[in-house]
Design a protein around this motif. Structure first.
Motif, short mmCIF file in Angstrom:
data_model
loop_
_atom_site.label_atom_id
_atom_site.label_comp_id
_atom_site.label_asym_id
_atom_site.label_seq_id
_atom_site.Cartn_x
_atom_site.Cartn_y
_atom_site.Cartn_z
N LEU A 237 4.77 27.16 4.20
CA LEU A 237 5.29 26.61 5.45
C LEU A 237 4.19 26.43 6.48
N LEU A 238 3.04 27.04 6.23
CA LEU A 238 1.97 27.05 7.21
C LEU A 238 0.65 26.72 6.53
N GLY A 239 -0.13 25.84 7.16
CA GLY A 239 -1.43 25.48 6.62
C GLY A 239 -2.53 25.68 7.65
N GLY A 240 -3.68 25.02 7.44
CA GLY A 240 -4.80 25.17 8.35
C GLY A 240 -4.68 24.34 9.62
N ASP A 241 -3.70 23.42 9.69
CA ASP A 241 -3.49 22.64 10.91
C ASP A 241 -2.67 23.46 11.90
N VAL B 197 -8.34 23.51 10.84
CA VAL B 197 -9.37 24.35 10.23
C VAL B 197 -9.72 23.75 8.88
N CYS B 198 -11.01 23.63 8.58
CA CYS B 198 -11.41 23.04 7.30
C CYS B 198 -10.83 23.86 6.15
N ALA C 152 -4.99 29.11 7.22
CA ALA C 152 -3.75 29.15 7.99
C ALA C 152 -3.78 30.29 9.00
N ALA C 153 -4.26 31.46 8.57
CA ALA C 153 -4.33 32.60 9.48
C ALA C 153 -5.29 32.31 10.64
#
Length: 442
Positions: free
Chosen positions: A233-237, A256-257, A264-265
């Protein structure tokens, strides 16, 4: 007095290659600590069974006279069942190697150091279950003691057998059944545990997604988010929007790259830091410089960086300040004019690339009525057609213009934009996608 030596009986073929080790203790109460089976050991055991390998039975019985209580055994394919015998749990622990499939425990085995009263009659079984939590266990009871066998099953044994009724065919079938039932129970437990972990992760990720703080603002807010990781549900954006007491609306979007759990964190940490710093009154270059310090402190690798776009919209809603840190410029939509990108000539470097970098704040005029779309590069880096060409910013602008001409606005516009980009890509996008839309109407 002589030290007992673990006996290894093979009926009818020898089980070669197993080391014989002297026991250093006698009683069950002084048994060893539980042994944790590794994934490799379990895999070896399961692979051997799947490939039609021979079953191995560990018999735990107190039989000083050495009289066999287990008849000759063959498995369902006619192969001999290998049998190892231990007289106590200390010996059993040494013989409980990764190729053992089932344990046959004589419930008459005394609990050393105390009499086996009614409350303790299954103490040895409980100790065996602690010692071998991933092995199938069969309980062996005396004739007429079916109730004790049933209690053993309730405690955790896969089945029970009556000593006087033992024969090779019955025991072979019971061993195979116990092994398969234990495997099924283990798989079901792991599936349930996996579901619980997935549910906890989803609840956690939902809690980490932002809730914009725009109370008192006349601007309308919409967002669309698709992480690149499967089932995540959560990524680096990351994105957020807040209204400060002076009436200014601040919005941002970043990337985040990478798109794994660590990214994600880090994205969540940067978003929370941005919100706190914005509410504390920081803006523009000062804000981005502080965020870069947060990133440099929190990232796990010095090569990790993050792009960021921030806008601060004046209380009258007609103009805004724009800062770009290696991020694509927002798209602005106004009546009577085609959708266009805001200027990006003064785009600064991504956060985490250059120590002491600067990020100029550009002033842009928005007018009385407008829509501002912030997005991450996952939206523009999808493929177009079979040639591998990227959609790019120009392609995205044209795509949005077509959808505006169809009357799409707000959340409908964002949903259809993401869906069309996925369609052009020929399937799911590999990168995270985040899109934010702010609307002002007179």
């Amino acid at each position: 007095m002589p030290v007992p030596v673990p006996r290894q009986r093979v009926l009818p073929a020898a089980d070669s290659g197993q080391a014989q080790t002297a026991s250093h203790g006698g009683g069950a109460s002084a048994g060893p600590a539980p042994r944790t089976e590794t994934a490799v050991e379990k895999g070896n055991r399961d692979t051997a069974l799947a490939a039609g390998g021979s079953l191995t039975l560990l018999l735990i019985e107190d039989d000083p006279g050495g009289s066999p209580i287990v008849p000759e055994l063959v498995d369902s394919s006619g192969k001999p069942v290998r049998i190892r015998t231990a007289r106590n749990l200390t010996e059993a622990a040494r013989l409980l190697t990764d190729d053992v499939h089932c344990i046959l425990l004589d419930l008459a085995l005394p609990a050393s150091g105390r009499s086996a009263g009614a409350d303790d009659e299954l103490a040895v079984l409980k100790r065996v279950l602690e010692l071998a939590p991933r092995h199938a266990v069969l309980a062996l009871t005396a004739s007429g003691d079916a109730e004790r066998g049933a209690q053993a099953v309730r405690v955790g044994a896969q089945d029970y057998l009556v000593r006087d009724e033992l024969d090779g065919r019955l025991l072979s079938r019971a061993i195979r059944y116990a092994v398969e039932r234990k495997r099924s129970d283990t798989a079901e437990r792991r599936l349930a545990e996996g579901r619980l972990i997935a549910q906890e992760n989803r609840r956690l990720e939902r809690g980490l997604l932002p809730t914009p703080l725009l109370d008192g603002s006349t601007l309308r807010f919409a967002a669309r988010y698709r992480p690149g990781r499967s089932r995540a549900l959560l990524g680096g954006d990351f994105y957020d929007a807040v209204r400060t007491p002076d009436g200014t609306v601040h919005a941002m979007i970043g990337d985040v790259c990478g798109h794994g759990p660590d990214e994600a964190a880090l994205g969540v940490e940067l978003r929370i830091a941005w919100r706190a710093l914005t509410l504390a009154g920081l803006c523009g270059d000062e804000l981005l410089n502080t965020l870069q310090q947060v990133l440099e402190h929190e990232r796990s690798d010095e090569e990790i960086f993050a792009t960021l776009c921030t806008v601060d919209i004046a209380p009258d809603g007609r103009r805004a300040g724009l800062c770009l840190a290696g991020h694509p410029s927002p798209l602005v939509i106004a009546p009577g004019r085609p959708a266009r990108l805001l200027p990006y000539d003064n785009n600064g470097p991504a956060l985490g690339l250059l120590p002491g970098a600067r990020w100029p704040r550009m002033q842009v005029e928005l007018g009385a009525q407008w829509s501002l779309m912030l997005y991450t590069d996952g939206l523009i880096e999808g493929r177009v057609g079979e040639g591998g060409e990227r959609l790019g910013q120009d392609g995205m602008v044209e795509l949005v213009r077509r959808q505006l001409a169809q009357g799409l606005r707000g959340e409908d516009l964002l949903r259809e934009a993401v869906n069309e980009v996925r369609g052009l890509n020929g399937g799911e996008l590999t990168d995270d996608v985040a899109v934010v839309l702010l609307d002002r109407e007179p």
